[in-house]
Design a protein around this motif. Structure first.
Motif, mmCIF file in Angstrom:
data_model
loop_
_atom_site.group_PDB
_atom_site.id
_atom_site.type_symbol
_atom_site.label_atom_id
_atom_site.label_comp_id
_atom_site.label_asym_id
_atom_site.label_seq_id
_atom_site.Cartn_x
_atom_site.Cartn_y
_atom_site.Cartn_z
ATOM 1 N N ASN A 132 0.827 -1.210 0.000
ATOM 2 C CA ASN A 132 0.000 0.000 0.000
ATOM 3 C C ASN A 132 0.868 1.269 0.000
ATOM 4 O O ASN A 132 1.110 1.911 1.011
ATOM 5 N N LYS A 133 1.352 1.642 -1.190
ATOM 6 C CA LYS A 133 2.281 2.784 -1.296
ATOM 7 C C LYS A 133 1.633 4.096 -0.915
ATOM 8 O O LYS A 133 2.312 5.027 -0.487
ATOM 9 N N GLU A 134 0.278 4.181 -1.069
ATOM 10 C CA GLU A 134 -0.382 5.445 -0.739
ATOM 11 C C GLU A 134 -0.209 5.798 0.740
ATOM 12 O O GLU A 134 -0.192 6.978 1.094
ATOM 13 N N ILE A 157 6.809 -4.538 -0.883
ATOM 14 C CA ILE A 157 6.255 -5.494 -1.852
ATOM 15 C C ILE A 157 6.187 -4.893 -3.254
ATOM 16 O O ILE A 157 6.247 -5.617 -4.250
ATOM 17 N N ASP A 158 6.083 -3.582 -3.346
ATOM 18 C CA ASP A 158 6.138 -2.946 -4.664
ATOM 19 C C ASP A 158 7.381 -3.510 -5.363
ATOM 20 O O ASP A 158 8.466 -3.569 -4.772
ATOM 21 N N SER A 159 7.228 -3.958 -6.620
ATOM 22 C CA SER A 159 8.284 -4.782 -7.218
ATOM 23 C C SER A 159 9.631 -4.066 -7.278
ATOM 24 O O SER A 159 10.672 -4.671 -7.044
ATOM 25 N N GLU A 160 9.605 -2.754 -7.561
ATOM 26 C CA GLU A 160 10.858 -2.004 -7.671
ATOM 27 C C GLU A 160 11.550 -1.914 -6.303
ATOM 28 O O GLU A 160 12.768 -2.079 -6.188
ATOM 29 N N HIS A 161 10.748 -1.646 -5.287
ATOM 30 C CA HIS A 161 11.313 -1.476 -3.939
ATOM 31 C C HIS A 161 11.731 -2.811 -3.359
ATOM 32 O O HIS A 161 12.710 -2.911 -2.621
ATOM 33 N N MET A 225 1.965 8.513 -12.604
ATOM 34 C CA MET A 225 1.860 8.855 -11.180
ATOM 35 C C MET A 225 2.354 7.685 -10.337
ATOM 36 O O MET A 225 2.908 7.881 -9.254
ATOM 37 N N ASN A 226 2.159 6.465 -10.827
ATOM 38 C CA ASN A 226 2.648 5.322 -10.066
ATOM 39 C C ASN A 226 4.142 5.468 -9.800
ATOM 40 O O ASN A 226 4.611 5.255 -8.679
ATOM 41 N N LYS A 227 4.901 5.866 -10.822
ATOM 42 C CA LYS A 227 6.349 5.998 -10.616
ATOM 43 C C LYS A 227 6.629 7.176 -9.682
ATOM 44 O O LYS A 227 7.565 7.147 -8.883
ATOM 45 N N GLY A 228 5.823 8.239 -9.800
ATOM 46 C CA GLY A 228 5.978 9.376 -8.885
ATOM 47 C C GLY A 228 5.750 8.953 -7.439
ATOM 48 O O GLY A 228 6.543 9.276 -6.538
ATOM 49 N N LEU A 229 4.674 8.191 -7.207
ATOM 50 C CA LEU A 229 4.410 7.703 -5.844
ATOM 51 C C LEU A 229 5.555 6.790 -5.400
ATOM 52 O O LEU A 229 5.935 6.775 -4.227
ATOM 53 N N GLU A 230 6.135 6.060 -6.345
ATOM 54 C CA GLU A 230 7.227 5.144 -5.996
ATOM 55 C C GLU A 230 8.512 5.892 -5.651
ATOM 56 O O GLU A 230 9.322 5.395 -4.853
ATOM 57 N N VAL A 231 8.732 7.060 -6.248
ATOM 58 C CA VAL A 231 9.886 7.873 -5.851
ATOM 59 C C VAL A 231 9.704 8.299 -4.384
ATOM 60 O O VAL A 231 10.636 8.190 -3.564
HETATM 61 MG MG MG Z 1 5.815 -0.811 -8.667
#
Ligand code: MG
Ligand code: NAD
Length: 400
Positions: A132-134, A157-161, A225-231
């Protein structure tokens, strides 16, 4: 705190059980009946799907967030011959996250609705498998501080992280790390100009080329925005600033992230785009456990490509970086405005280019302020949602 040890059964609460991440988590859990057990399943409002999951996984507790569906859940469990205890309402999650019902929480509710249970798990010292990145965009400092104070181990769990976590073997990106590079598939509209994005539809936006995901994150992937939230997420998880987080578009989605060290060495994590790998990392860590995901045959995959993100066509990545730089309440405003914008887009009330336009407008209307308490952040979240909702009509027809 324990791992998926050989002797001890790990009890796992899956919040967002009926969703895409929930399904992947339950798939991995079911592969390890000797060491992993789903003890709590929670969903938003899909009672029938939740009862079916309970029949399969036999948890001790089931929670439906929508309180009007309590009787339906209780009766459905009874009719299925299960002794799973039924609960309803958002408030039911926190004690289950914090108490004896689980050792590990899979935080896979979509949106800011996941914050309270994520925080409850972090405060209670649970192993937290954080999808839950939000919740990090809204209250990242508080979630990380709570985990630090309690000894809760967060596995992203976000794949990049998750990839960065595997490269570092921790969440500690110390001075030996020069930078973290998150890859992005580019989404379904990679390569299009702004002009070509004006009339794209929700059905086109959720048809992600590489990942099968819930509708909200699929739209976020299409806008970047997904990548923005991931930053923002990477900043909180690994303690690095904007300048040490790069984004690279990689359409094949086989390299999930890279970590560059001061000696010039770069480590990368590869794998098929299947979230069960990340969940198996979280459930088994520091052991490696079977996930059901095949290995990667690079010979059959062909070329790996990398390109720079286009922030003119996809301004959400720039807006998220600006919000991170502004700090305080700005990421919470960004996240809230985006949640409203995405649901308006999915409902047909807003065009695709209306999403960044609305988010930018709400960020301008609510300048960054200090955010030192949960109450202040929740008030900001509510305020930004009201402003965003009021502004939808002014953006609705500008681009169509
Ligand atoms: Mg991701
Ligand atoms: P999804 O829409 O498929 O599932 C969302 C789940 O949350 C459902 O089970 C729904 O019932 C539940 N839910 C919604 N509101 C709730 C509430 N108020 N209380 C309790 N439960 C509620 O979404 P998803 O794709 O599984 O994504 C879940 C989270 O994981 C998101 O934050 C997303 O950004 C993140 N994530 C997903 C992926 C992916 O591959 N799907 C990858 C990385 C990160």
């Amino acid at each position: 705190m324990q791992t998926a040890g050989r002797n001890r059964m790990q009890k796992i609460a899956v919040f967002g059980a009926t969703g895409s991440i929930g399904a992947s988590a339950l798939d991995v859990i079911a592969r390890h009946p000797e060491s992993l057990r789903a003890s709590v399943l929670a969903a938003g409002n899909k009672v029938d799907a939740l009862v079916a999951l309970c029949a399969r996984h036999r948890p001790e507790h089931a929670v439906i967030a929508d309180e009007t569906k309590f009787a339906q859940l209780r009766d459905g469990l009874r009719a299925a011959g299960l002794d799973t205890q039924a609960h309803a309402g958002d408030a039911a999650l926190d004690p289950l996250a914090a108490g004896d019902a689980c050792d590990t929480v899979v935080a896979a509710i979509v949106g800011a609705a996941g914050l309270a249970s994520t925080l409850a798990a972090a405060r209670a010292g649970k192993r937290l498998l954080l999808a839950n990145k939000e919740s990090l965009a809204l209250a990242g400092e508080l979630v990380i501080a709570a985990a630090q104070a309690s000894g809760s181990e967060i596995v992203p769990i976000d794949s990049e992280h998750n990839a960065v976590f595997q490269c570092l073997r921790s969440r500690d990106a110390d001075a030996q790390v020069r930078k973290i590079i998150l890859t992005a598939s580019g989404g379904p509209f990679r390569g299009r100009t702004r002009q070509e994005l004006k009339n794209v539809t929700p059905a086109q936006a959720v048809a992600h080329p590489k990942w099968s995901m819930g509708p909200k994150i699929s739209v976020d992937s299409a806008t970047l925005m997904n990548k923005g939230l991931e930053v923002i997420e990477a900043h909180h998880l690994f303690g690095v600033g904007n300048a040490r987080i790069d984004v690279l578009v990689h359409p094949q989605s086989l390299v999930h992230a890279l970590v560059e060290f001061v000696d010039g060495s770069t480590l990368a994590q590869f794998g098929l785009p299947d979230m069960r790998t990340a969940l198996a990392v979280g459930l088994g860590w520091p052991q490696r456990i079977e996930s059901g995901v095949a290995g990667l045959d690079l010979l059959t995959q062909g070329k790996l490509e990398f390109e720079a993100p286009d922030t003119d066509a996809f301004p959400c990545l720039r807006l998220a970086r600006e919000a991170l730089a502004a700090g305080g309440t700005a990421p919470a405003v960004l996240n809230a405005a985006n949640e409203i914008a995405v649901s308006a887009f999915l409902n047909g009330e807003l065009g695709f280019l209306g999403i960044p336009a609305l988010v930018e407008d709400v960020l301008a209307a609510l300048p960054a302020a200090r955010a030192d308490s949960l109450a202040a952040l929740l008030a900001t979240d509510a305020h930004a949602r009201r402003i965003a909702t009021d502004k939808i009509p002014t953006h609705a027809h500008r681009h169509v």
